[in-house]
Scaffold this motif. Structure first.
Motif, PDB file in Angstrom:
ATOM      1  N   UNK A 209      59.914  27.495  -2.333  1.00 55.79           N
ATOM      2  CA  UNK A 209      59.727  28.753  -3.053  1.00 55.79           C
ATOM      3  C   UNK A 209      61.019  29.275  -3.659  1.00 55.79           C
ATOM      4  N   UNK A 210      62.155  28.752  -3.207  1.00 60.01           N
ATOM      5  CA  UNK A 210      63.413  29.300  -3.708  1.00 60.01           C
ATOM      6  C   UNK A 210      64.235  28.281  -4.492  1.00 60.01           C
ATOM      7  N   UNK A 211      64.411  27.087  -3.949  1.00 62.93           N
ATOM      8  CA  UNK A 211      65.207  26.050  -4.635  1.00 62.93           C
ATOM      9  C   UNK A 211      64.260  25.240  -5.503  1.00 62.93           C
ATOM     10  N   UNK A 212      64.268  25.559  -6.778  1.00 60.66           N
ATOM     11  CA  UNK A 212      63.225  25.066  -7.685  1.00 60.66           C
ATOM     12  C   UNK A 212      63.144  23.556  -7.748  1.00 60.66           C
ATOM     13  N   UNK A 213      64.281  22.893  -7.694  1.00 58.42           N
ATOM     14  CA  UNK A 213      64.275  21.443  -7.863  1.00 58.42           C
ATOM     15  C   UNK A 213      63.594  20.722  -6.716  1.00 58.42           C
TER      16      UNK A 213
ATOM     17  N   UNK B 228      62.295  27.117 -18.266  1.00 54.56           N
ATOM     18  CA  UNK B 228      61.404  28.191 -17.802  1.00 54.56           C
ATOM     19  C   UNK B 228      62.108  29.547 -17.769  1.00 54.56           C
TER      20      UNK B 228
ATOM     21  N   UNK C 115      62.227  34.672  -9.436  1.00 59.01           N
ATOM     22  CA  UNK C 115      63.441  34.913  -8.656  1.00 59.01           C
ATOM     23  C   UNK C 115      64.586  35.356  -9.549  1.00 59.01           C
TER      24      UNK C 115
ATOM     25  N   UNK D  32      61.958  26.548   1.223  1.00 55.56           N
ATOM     26  CA  UNK D  32      62.832  26.072   0.143  1.00 55.56           C
ATOM     27  C   UNK D  32      62.055  25.800  -1.130  1.00 55.56           C
TER      28      UNK D  32
ATOM     29  N   UNK E  54      68.153  26.428 -11.027  1.00 53.59           N
ATOM     30  CA  UNK E  54      67.604  26.053  -9.731  1.00 53.59           C
ATOM     31  C   UNK E  54      66.566  27.041  -9.219  1.00 53.59           C
ATOM     32  N   UNK E  55      66.349  28.135  -9.943  1.00 51.56           N
ATOM     33  CA  UNK E  55      65.439  29.155  -9.423  1.00 51.56           C
ATOM     34  C   UNK E  55      64.317  29.423 -10.428  1.00 51.56           C
TER      35      UNK E  55
ATOM     36  N   UNK F 191      69.757  29.737  -0.452  1.00 50.29           N
ATOM     37  CA  UNK F 191      68.371  29.450  -0.805  1.00 50.29           C
ATOM     38  C   UNK F 191      67.415  29.824   0.324  1.00 50.29           C
TER      39      UNK F 191
ATOM     40  N   UNK G 237      67.195  33.711   0.263  1.00 55.10           N
ATOM     41  CA  UNK G 237      66.280  34.252  -0.747  1.00 55.10           C
ATOM     42  C   UNK G 237      64.892  34.457  -0.158  1.00 55.10           C
TER      43      UNK G 237
END
Lengths: 309, 450
Positions: free
Chosen positions: A136-140, B237, B204, A134, B199-200, B154, B157
């Motif tokens: 790596x994918x869900x930035x928050x 970003x 991505x 996560x 959120x990505x 998520x 991904x």
């Protein structure tokens, strides 16, 4: 005015936030607890909590509490709950929440309802079987890790040793100072949690994840050949609580070389036996005011015109 | 109102002032005491509310519907409805399966709430389309994909990126279909609203969204409309990669520094829009806070082109109407508003204002407190109401306007405790605040005092 402690629970859907919430409620039996929930999960908590009439529950739907178009509902929920004078408010935020917006929200609440709120800490609850993915994918998730006072690495009973190791490595990459408590079903003594929690300041104390990707600005300051050490410290003191971190080198009037760092609002100066250029790097929030502020303070306190890059 | 101003801004021309686009979604209902649920489901109430937004807020552009759940609902997502916020998605039809829906399931104009939405779009075009640019909003492909798949996306991904790509591409095809329906119904701007973009990572975004979004914005252009890419949250970003998909405009909320975003978008010759804070300023600030914020924003960012001033996102339902009026005033009459702020800040306490003795009036006395009826639409309507009453009752009543542009009037407002503009006081009592009285309402009060 009665102090109200606020706990924030961060973590992705299914990580165990609600499980921890239920356990925390057991520990707050003698206290009046209110809850703000911000996610539809697979577990229907409402039925369980409604059975306990001493708990005041508010739900914020459709979007993270910390999104700008939802923060009004969070503020509204807070204001309603504060009127009931709870001892504790627990905020169970959504998995996509950006906790860096929390201070602004709490500031709004404070302006409207008085200075009763005390941020007792932010608890990150992460699933040992998938947090390393996560991140790596869900930035928050990175920001949630970076701003956690304590992290519960949950579901270790379901995770392999390799997954646990990957999870710890991934977490420490974004927060190497946070205590990580391994658990199954968030089963841990509350006093362990309590010991690790401290008032969290989301814009301070935490190592920036990546200055370009979190909206953090990276300021390079050229220093003159020699500066007065006491004046430099006095200048740093004027903004140490507004930055994430600072690091650099300077020479004093006797040409002694120093390493200077600001971490967790502490100014650390160490003499070094090296030769280097004199500069500072500051990791600060993305405010266009900030640069002007440190320039003018350098003029006032250091009596020099600093050059920013 | 100037649709042409907005079009010029979209075409990157120098303009005299930045265009103003209030994102009044559910908030439109507040103007006529309709709930969020009513304005998102009832054609007549939606139309009435949008027309009221147009009247009071004098937008250069306005959205017809701000609800990112329209598409999801058609695909079978259960929604949770509320009285003062848009609905939220409760269930995800693809949560337990990795199917990609068949293209034959792409909604037609007859599905879900589309018939209602398209009817309102056509009527808005007819009624205000000459003066106001109209926005049709679609739920962006990544957010729509998350509505269908849930938060599993998520993990997908990481575990199955090909699946995510296919799902996002399908959602983009849905967006294209909706864009076509909306443009044919008269929409000038298609806004692709994709909150989950914040959120990505940029990598991505490039992996899963770049191609779809580029294709989508190119399609919108082919349809003859302008395109807008909305994002919520701190997506700083991703601004650059969003620019690379070539929308005409990117719209951001308060989590992004507008000046910093502008520095990126100007290099791509893309219009940046935003980003008045919704809660701290629009909802909880005063009118002066709102005017000041907008002036400061304009001073900081406005270079004469490539800028739209708007709220950061969908306006909360309960934003005081007078605050939005103040914002509109600040955007459309900046210099005049600058004077108002200056006067407000420096009004000397020794400006002596004499208040009438309201207990000894010979006749009903209407006092209209306005920002400036010459330039503020809502204020014009308030004065019109007072003037119509004067025409009806002639010497039986007195009326007066106090414009906030004059220092002594600011002092009067402070002395009387006038909080919001425009307001109408009758015999010293507040009767109407921001809401314009109908002839019947006002006459009824006057009659009771005669």
């Amino acid at each position: 005015m009665k102090e109200i402690k606020v706990f924030i629970l961060n973590g992705f859907l299914g990580s165990g936030k609600t499980t921890l919430l239920k356990k925390m409620l057991n520990n707050f039996e003698e206290q009046k607890v209110a809850i703000i929930m911000n996610e539809f999960g697979k577990h229907d908590v409402d039925g369980i909590l409604i059975a306990d009439e001493s708990i005041n529950l508010k739900t914020v739907h459709n979007g993270s509490i910390f999104c700008s178009c939802k923060s009004d509902k969070f503020v509204e929920a807070m204001l309603i709950l504060i009127k009931e004078e709870p001892d504790v408010i627990i905020v169970e935020s959504s998995g996509l929440a950006n906790p860096a917006t929390m201070p602004k929200i709490l500031e709004t609440v404070k302006k409207l309802a008085g200075d009763q709120l005390s941020l007792a800490g932010s608890i990150g609850i992460f699933d040992a079987t998938n947090i390393y993915k996560l991140i790596q994918t869900a930035y928050m998730t990175k920001q949630q890790i970076a701003t956690s006072s304590v992290i519960i690495l949950n579901k270790i009973d379901l995770a392999t040793e390799e997954q646990i190791e990957k999870s710890i490595k991934a977490i420490t990459e974004y927060n190497d100072m946070v205590p990580i408590i391994k658990a199954s079903f968030c089963d841990l003594p509350f006093e362990v949690l309590d010991r690790h929690l401290r008032e969290t300041n989301f814009l301070k104390n935490k190592r920036p994840v990546n200055q370009h990707t979190l909206g953090i600005q990276n300021i390079l300051i050229d220093l003159p050949d020699k500066v007065n050490k006491e004046k430099l410290m006095a200048w740093l003191d004027t903004f140490k609580d507004e930055i994430y971190r600072l690091k650099g080198f300077f020479k004093d009037e006797a040409s002694n070389q120093y390493l200077v760092e600001v971490i967790n609002e502490q100014i650390i100066i160490q003499q070094k036996d090296i030769k280097t250029e004199d500069f500072l790097i500051v990791f600060a929030p993305p405010s266009s005011d900030f640069k002007n502020k440190i320039i003018s303070r350098a003029k006032e306190v250091l009596d020099i015109n600093i050059v920013l890059k | 109102m100037s649709k042409q101003l907005l079009f010029d801004a979209f075409r990157h021309k120098e303009v005299d002032r930045a265009p103003w686009v209030p994102f009044a979604g559910v908030h439109a209902g507040k103007l006529l005491n309709y709930t969020a649920k009513e304005v998102l489901q009832d054609e007549n109430k939606l139309l009435e509310s949008l027309l009221e937004v147009n009247k009071l807020y004098v937008p250069d552009g306005q959205p017809v519907l701000f609800d990112l759940q329209v598409e999801a609902e058609i695909f079978g997502c259960e929604l949770h409805w509320a009285e003062d916020v848009p609905p939220s998605v409760k269930t995800h039809p693809l949560a337990d399966t990795k199917e990609i829906p068949c293209k034959c399931l792409i909604p037609s104009e007859d599905d879900g709430r589309l018939p209602m939405i398209l009817n309102v779009m056509r009527q808005m075009k007819e009624k205000v389309g000459d003066t106001t640019a109209l926005y049709g909003l679609v739920c962006g492909p990544f957010t729509l994909a998350s509505h269908l798949r849930g938060s599993n996306i998520f993990m997908d991904m990481f575990d199955d990126p090909d699946y995510v790509l296919d799902l996002v591409n399908f959602c983009m095809e849905v967006n294209k279909a909706f864009a076509k329906y909306y443009v044919e119904a008269g929409m000038d701007v298609i806004a692709v609203v994709d909150p989950l973009v914040s959120q990505i990572s940029s990598d991505h975004f490039n992996e899963f969204l770049s191609q779809s979004c580029t294709e989508l914005f190119a399609y919108i252009k082919e349809l003859g409309a302008f395109s807008s890419f909305f994002v919520c949250g701190d997506a700083t970003r991703n601004i650059e990669v969003m620019c690379q998909t070539k929308p005409d405009n990117i719209s951001v909320d308060e989590n992004i520094n507008l000046l910093e975003a502008y520095k990126i978008t100007k290099d791509y010759n893309i219009v940046i829009g935003g980003n008045i804070p919704l809660t701290t300023i629009m909802l909880h600030g005063t009118q002066q806070d709102n005017m000041k914020y907008v002036i400061d924003l304009i001073d900081e960012v406005d270079t004469g082109k490539n800028l739209i001033i708007s709220p950061g996102c969908d306006m909360p339902y309960d934003i005081p109407i007078e605050n939005t009026i103040a914002v509109a005033q600040a955007v459309t009459n900046t210099e005049r508003t600058r004077e108002i702020i200056k006067n407000y800040e420096v009004t000397e306490t020794d400006i002596h204002v004499e208040l009438p003795d309201y207990t000894k009036l010979n006749k009903p006395f209407i006092e209209a407190f306005t920002l400036d009826s010459a330039t503020c639409a809502a204020c014009t309507y308030m004065m019109d109401a007072a003037n119509r009453a004067k025409d009806t009752y002639k010497d039986q009543i007195d009326i007066i306007e106090y414009k906030f542009t004059l220092k002594e009037n600011i002092a009067r407002c402070k002395k009387m405790g006038v909080k919001h503009l425009p307001s109408m006081y009758i015999n010293g009592e507040l009767k109407f605040s921001s809401i314009i009285p109908s002839k019947e309402e006002l006459n009824s009060i006057i009659d009771s005092l005669l």
